[in-house]
Write a protein that holds these residues in place. Sequence first.
Motif, PDB file in Angstrom:
ATOM      1  N   HIS A  18      13.908 105.445  67.306  1.00  0.00           N
ATOM      2  CA  HIS A  18      12.500 105.205  67.659  1.00  0.00           C
ATOM      3  C   HIS A  18      12.327 103.805  68.241  1.00  0.00           C
ATOM      4  O   HIS A  18      11.581 103.598  69.220  1.00  0.00           O
ATOM      5  CB  HIS A  18      11.642 105.374  66.409  1.00  0.00           C
ATOM      6  N   LYS A  19      13.017 102.824  67.673  1.00  0.00           N
ATOM      7  CA  LYS A  19      12.938 101.458  68.181  1.00  0.00           C
ATOM      8  C   LYS A  19      13.518 101.372  69.596  1.00  0.00           C
ATOM      9  O   LYS A  19      12.950 100.685  70.473  1.00  0.00           O
ATOM     10  CB  LYS A  19      13.708 100.531  67.241  1.00  0.00           C
ATOM     11  N   HIS A  34      11.078 102.871  72.240  1.00  0.00           N
ATOM     12  CA  HIS A  34       9.844 102.136  72.508  1.00  0.00           C
ATOM     13  C   HIS A  34      10.086 100.712  72.982  1.00  0.00           C
ATOM     14  O   HIS A  34       9.129 100.032  73.376  1.00  0.00           O
ATOM     15  CB  HIS A  34       8.974 102.095  71.234  1.00  0.00           C
ATOM     16  N   HIS A  35      11.316 100.253  72.952  1.00  0.00           N
ATOM     17  CA  HIS A  35      11.604  98.918  73.467  1.00  0.00           C
ATOM     18  C   HIS A  35      12.457  98.971  74.733  1.00  0.00           C
ATOM     19  O   HIS A  35      13.018  97.965  75.147  1.00  0.00           O
ATOM     20  CB  HIS A  35      12.343  98.080  72.401  1.00  0.00           C
ATOM     21  N   GLY A  50       7.240 111.743  69.813  1.00  0.00           N
ATOM     22  CA  GLY A  50       7.297 110.297  69.898  1.00  0.00           C
ATOM     23  C   GLY A  50       6.076 109.593  69.333  1.00  0.00           C
ATOM     24  O   GLY A  50       5.113 110.184  68.957  1.00  0.00           O
TER      25      GLY A  50
END
Length: 255
Positions: free
Chosen positions: A120-121, A124-125, A255
């Motif tokens: 997930h990190k 989104h980054h 997401g």
Amino acid sequence: MTFLNKIHRAAVALAGGLMSMAFLATDALAQGEKVSVENPYGLSALWAQGDLVAKSTLVILVIMSMGTWYIAVVKLIEQGKLFKQAKEAQEKFWNAPSVEAGIKLLNEDSAFRYIAEEGHKAAHHHGNTMTASVDLNSWIGMSLQRATDTIHGRLQGGLAFLATVGSTAPFVGLFGTVWGILHALTAIGIAGQASIDKVAGPVGEALIMTAIGLAVAVPAVLGYNWLVRRNKAAVDHVRHFSGELHMVLLGGKKG
């Protein structure tokens, strides 16, 4: 009356004979127990009469055995927790409306929560200055692969010790055997004759070392093979979860 007296005397003689046999049997058992308890060639005699090399070899084998059983128990508990976490992730995470909600449903020490957080990190980054040249698919895939490798490395911890014990313990026992035979030959040379009382102790020491070496090596080898097979099944659960999460993060449906 005479006939009855004869019968009485015969009965008394028979009873006396049986009592004598009982006393003899009891005395024989007592002597047998004494011999078995005061065995001069047992493990206690090895420790009491052994020199520094023999005692050091025995201590090394004991440490190997204790380490083997400790690691085996710890790894079994660790693998059991991972299988339980896999079942929890299957029941809770994939029924959540989003990846963030699914992460919150998992325990903080769950390996699957760690993988989900890393994926997930990464999703989104992505697109920062240093990651802009890497496509989203490769970036998420690398992040999930790193997380999977980290869990795999934790599962592999301690197995190298089992493999080392399984391969070296027989040779450590063999060293004790050679040392015991050397003592036997030395005793024969000093005495000038190969009497049983001169060689029984060192030869018994050699046989005990061989037996202990095998007793340490066999559980280590069996435990290593069993834990490696269970590790493979656990890592399969982790990789399956990582692959499904990869597709979900790319699709953006959760997401």
